[in-house]
Design an enzyme around this catalytic site. Structure first.
Site, mmCIF file in Angstrom:
data_model
loop_
_atom_site.group_PDB
_atom_site.id
_atom_site.type_symbol
_atom_site.label_atom_id
_atom_site.label_comp_id
_atom_site.label_asym_id
_atom_site.label_seq_id
_atom_site.Cartn_x
_atom_site.Cartn_y
_atom_site.Cartn_z
ATOM 1 N N HIS A 165 -116.456 12.724 16.026
ATOM 2 C CA HIS A 165 -116.494 12.331 15.629
ATOM 3 C C HIS A 165 -118.159 11.348 15.664
ATOM 4 O O HIS A 165 -117.942 10.389 14.539
ATOM 5 C CB HIS A 165 -115.788 12.124 14.577
ATOM 6 C CG HIS A 165 -114.361 12.851 14.237
ATOM 7 N ND1 HIS A 165 -114.563 14.040 13.207
ATOM 8 C CD2 HIS A 165 -113.332 12.818 15.282
ATOM 9 C CE1 HIS A 165 -113.646 14.603 13.736
ATOM 10 N NE2 HIS A 165 -112.607 14.254 14.646
ATOM 11 N N SER A 176 -144.959 5.053 19.492
ATOM 12 C CA SER A 176 -145.137 4.561 18.253
ATOM 13 C C SER A 176 -146.458 4.158 17.772
ATOM 14 O O SER A 176 -147.020 3.109 19.175
ATOM 15 C CB SER A 176 -144.216 3.399 17.718
ATOM 16 O OG SER A 176 -144.575 3.473 16.598
#
Length: 474
Positions: A152, A282
């Site tokens: 999970h 970026s």
């Protein structure tokens, strides 16, 4: 190259030259000519009046396609197959009368599709095998490196980096087995006629059924197919396209799952994909190191997976012996599915082959959570020294909750310090270091990696060159 019209990025930016060529106009239309030649050869063998000179003219002009002339014919005729029949006939006038003799358009169209599919599947198989080799090598390299497992995406028990690689690897082994089955069972459409009844060929051979059957098998043999689809309408069943697209979707799923895991691990700074020395992460944030290869894998894989649904609808909507609403659709879905898988397999191999693994970061996270995992062993050791299991369990619970609260407030995990300072755990106070060794909590991870690769992976790779197999083992 003209920049004033749309370019398919799968071809212009991403896919290999090999896969792009398989779906190129040159490959498609030269294959049409090879199919017309195979048909003429087989018809001559079965005593139709076709001369050696006509076959020779065809053989000598398989690849020199006049695309401009074919385009001119198609503008007038509005029929691509007949446009190429006339264009080739103009090049080889002596053979013009026997080009496409007895055939319908799907003789060249569908059989060429199947040839392109087969060659594409062969290329995909090679790339899956290469990825499996690279994954197996990394699994061996890191089979003992303990890492925090996640369920999970929450901290769970320990595994190893190499064991995690085998989870990705197993998916690709399943894909490889299914892929090889698809290649081995892919049929040829063969010589079937306009509605699949072979009526035109029965007419050519004056009612001789055996000659028609022989023609069908002989053309398949000349095109190197062992299996011919037993029956068809005008087209081969589009169920085959769906199965092929499903196979490509399965590979896309495997790559997307692996790339998704790597993207998450990249955020944790445990594993990162290759990053070039001058690469920019970026335009605004110079410090960023984005997992752009893995993101591209997930992006293209998502598109490939969507094409399976397309294939399902195409098959379901083929009325009776055929409709033409499949044609424009398949010109997009089949090549783009293969081009997409070609891209993501190349990217995936690059990512795994050059992935950066950071053991210190991995170990720091392991040691942050290991004290919680070690508590069961600590309790057992204290019980063996005469302690009460229930009292020990309650003490661990209280200390664990307190330590977790400290961590959530930004502090370090101090569970072991709390245990060391609690008299109920006096029996193990001096042994805590030996009870928190990560290798004691990875189960059979290392052995599973060895067993899986040595006994299953290498066996399934089969005919891969020995030197490459040795590279994995060593």
């Amino acid at each position: 190259m003209s920049k004033d019209r749309y370019e398919n990025p799968l071809v212009a930016r991403y896919a290999s030259k090999e896969m792009s060529f398989i779906w190129s106009p040159q490959k498609k239309f030269s294959t049409w000519r090879k199919l017309w030649l195979a048909l003429a050869k087989a018809e001559q063998e079965l005593d139709l009046p076709i001369s050696d000179e006509q076959l020779k003219a065809m053989e000598e002009n398989l690849d020199n396609i006049d695309f401009d002339l074919a385009a001119k014919y198609e503008r007038d005729l509005r029929h691509d197959v007949m446009a190429h029949v006339h264009a080739w006939g103009d090049q080889i006038p002596s053979a013009k009368p026997i080009i496409h003799l007895g055939a319908t358009s799907c003789y060249v169209g569908d059989n060429t599709d199947l040839i392109q599919i087969r060659e594409s599947l062969d290329l995909v198989e090679k790339k899956v095998v290469k990825l499996i080799q690279v994954l197996a090598k990394q699994a061996k390299n890191y089979k003992d490196l303990a890492t925090l497992g996640f369920t999970h995406f929450q901290p769970a028990q320990l595994t190893t980096v190499g064991k995690r690689c085998t989870l990705w690897l197993q998916d690709f082994l399943i894909d490889l087995e299914d892929l090889r089955h698809r290649i081995d069972t892919l049929p040829f459409r063969g010589v079937k006629g306009t509605t699949g009844t072979q009526a035109s060929f029965l007419e050519l051979f004056e009612g001789d059924h055996e000659k028609v059957k022989t023609l069908n098998l002989r053309v398949a043999e000349l095109m190197d197919f062992e299996k011919v689809i037993p029956v068809s309408g005008q087209t081969y069943t589009r169920k085959i396209d769906f199965l092929v697209l499903s196979q490509l979707s399965a590979i896309a799923q495997s790559t997307a799952k692996m790339a998704g895991d790597i993207r998450l691990l990249s955020n944790l700074q445990e594993i990162e994909e290759p990053f070039e020395s001058k690469q920019i992460g970026s335009s605004a944030m110079p410090y960023k190191r984005n997992p752009m290869r893995s993101e591209r894998i997930c992006s293209i894989a998502r598109y490939v997976m969507s094409l399976t649904d397309n294939g399902a609808h195409t098959h379901a909507n083929q009325w009776f012996e055929r409709t033409l609403d499949d044609s424009a659709n398949r010109r997009l879905s089949l090549p783009e599915a293969f081009l997409g898988v070609d891209v993501i397999l190349t990217l995936a191999t690059n990512v795994i082959d050059g992935m950066a693994v950071w053991p210190h970061v991995i170990n720091k996270r392991v040691m942050t959570y290991l004290p919680f995992m070690a508590t069961e062993n600590i309790i057992m050791a204290c019980v063996k020294a005469g302690g009460d299991r229930q009292d020990l369990h309650e003490a661990v619970r209280i200390h664990s909750v307190a330590a977790a609260k400290v961590m959530k407030e930004g502090g370090e995990n101090d569970l072991l310090d709390r245990i060391a300072n609690d008299e109920i755990f006096a029996a193990v106070k001096d042994k805590l270091d030996t009870l928190t060794n990560p290798t004691d909590y990875i189960g059979r991870s290392s052995q599973q990696v060895d067993e899986f690769i040595d006994e299953i992976v290498l066996d399934q790779l089969g005919d891969v060159e020995e030197v490459e197999m040795d590279d994995i083992i060593n």
